[in-house]
Scaffold this motif. Structure first.
Motif: not given
Length: 407
Positions: A84-86, A130-134, A164-165, A172-175
């Motif tokens: 559930d957390n992604g 999943a991306v939010d969790w990462l 991400l891609a 590069d914007a995931v900082v």
């Protein structure tokens, strides 16, 4: 990435002994007796406890890459592994049950699943979670470790960049704290004037010194290019190592190191504890993808040829993830995975799990036949209407004729 490099148990052992290198270099073969019941949608027959999601993701990604539409229950199995957390664990035997505190999710399984599900489409909600969790477990140096909160390593950071891609994000914007994933990779790049210059380290050693690791270098080249596991050939080979001020230059340096390393035998080498050095098939396949992605298919020709001559038996012993690695290598380097030195890798992979749906070319034929049937039906329909109107016309004429006679 090696077929069994993603074993959570192996990585846990590595953390205990403090090793900085890739934990396991080569698969010893599938487990003869899985400790859990094998789900019908899962590819492979070996124990999925430590690599189920990883190998399923590679299998589905490889199938998609060569135009095979995976079986619905295979993609559904992967999607249902998500918590559930992604995040994704390496394997959940009972996906119907909610994940709890004992469920160990990891970045590698999650990132691989994102790449596969994003490629397949129709899973935007799952990949978004999943991306939010990462993002939530990104380290302050901009990278990721295998486990949330663990020290960043080149392999984990690279596979997350690919995820991400694939999900439409700009890596590069995931900082985090001003550091991007590319910043984390550059910190693991070995300067050109040092021993093994151009290579990447998996992690710095205990003294903080980066030591060259071929598997980490192959992964980091793809990561620095912003590409995922199913990379296409492209780019231009750089002849010499230069100051890695940009991710692209670091990728070129890494590819140059791999080229030097592969120059003698055409394959990478691994040493298992207590054993002599031996060819590392999985990491060689990863190197082919990295070289092709950075410098074009020609740059990957030598290791690809070696794989064609030597890797069929290895893939047969190690199952779907191994077949997938070879398919992705062949695809990136411009070879035909259906005729890999006489071996149809696609058919071999498909045979390890549920029967896929129609392939792209089969689907095109089916659509053409369907259109022919529609055209035939249309022609039949036209003549049917012509016949009906002809009969009606004759009937009307007959009635008018009789009326005239009576008059």
């Amino acid at each position: 990435m090696n077929v069994v490099r993603r074993s959570a148990a192996a990585l846990a052992v590595t953390a205990v002994i403090g090793a900085a290198a890739t934990p396991v270099a080569q698969a010893a073969g599938p487990s003869p007796s899985p400790s859990v019941a094998l789900p019908s949608g899962l590819y492979g027959t070996s124990d999925p406890t430590y690599d189920g999601v990883w190998r399923q993701s590679l299998a589905l990604l490889a199938q998609h890459t060569v135009g095979v539409e995976p079986a619905w229950k295979a993609t559904d199995w992967l999607a249902r592994q998500q918590c559930d957390n992604g995040g994704f664990a390496a394997f959940r035997a009972e996906p119907a049950k909610d994940c709890d505190a004992k469920t160990i999710v990891d970045t590698n399984s999650t990132a691989a699943a994102v790449q596969a599900l994003a490629a397949l489409g129709d899973y935007e909600a799952a990949t978004g979670k999943a991306v939010d969790w990462l993002k939530s477990v990104q380290n302050k140096d901009g990278g990721w470790g295998y486990s949330p909160g663990g020290p960043s390593d080149a392999n984990s950071t690279a596979v997350v960049i690919g995820a991400l891609a694939a999900a439409g994000e700009k890596p590069d914007a995931v900082v985090k704290d001003g550091e991007s994933p590319y910043d984390a990779l550059l910190k693991l790049a070995i300067p050109c004037d040092a021993k093994d210059g151009g290579a990447f380290a998996y992690q710095p050693d205990k003294k903080g010194t980066p030591a060259a690791n071929a598997d980490a270098t192959a992964a980091a080249v793809l990561g620095a290019l912003g590409k995922g596991l199913a990379a296409e050939a492209g780019g231009k080979a750089e002849p010499a190592c230069a100051d890695a001020k940009t991710p692209e230059q670091a990728a070129a340096n890494g590819a140059a190191y791999l080229t030097r390393t592969l120059a003698k035998d055409g394959h990478l080498t691994s040493a298992l504890p207590g054993a002599e050095d031996q060819p590392d098939y999985g990491n060689t396949a990863d190197a082919v993808v990295a070289l092709a992605a950075q410098g074009g298919a020609a740059r990957a020709a030598k290791p690809l040829t070696w794989l064609e001559r030597n890797a069929a038996e290895w893939a047969g012993q190690n199952g779907p993830a191994a077949y997938a690695q070879l398919i992705l290598a062949a695809h990136a380097a411009g070879a035909d995975p259906k005729d890999f030195a006489g071996t149809d890798l696609v058919a071999q992979l498909n045979a390890t799990g549920p029967t896929p749906q129609l392939q792209v070319e089969d689907r095109a034929v089916a659509k053409a036949e369907e259109k022919d049937d529609e055209d035939e039906g249309s022609v039949f329909g036209v003549w049917w209407y012509v016949g009906v109107f002809l009969v009606v016309g004759i009937g009307i004429g007959f009635l008018l004729s009789n009326r005239n006679k009576r008059q």
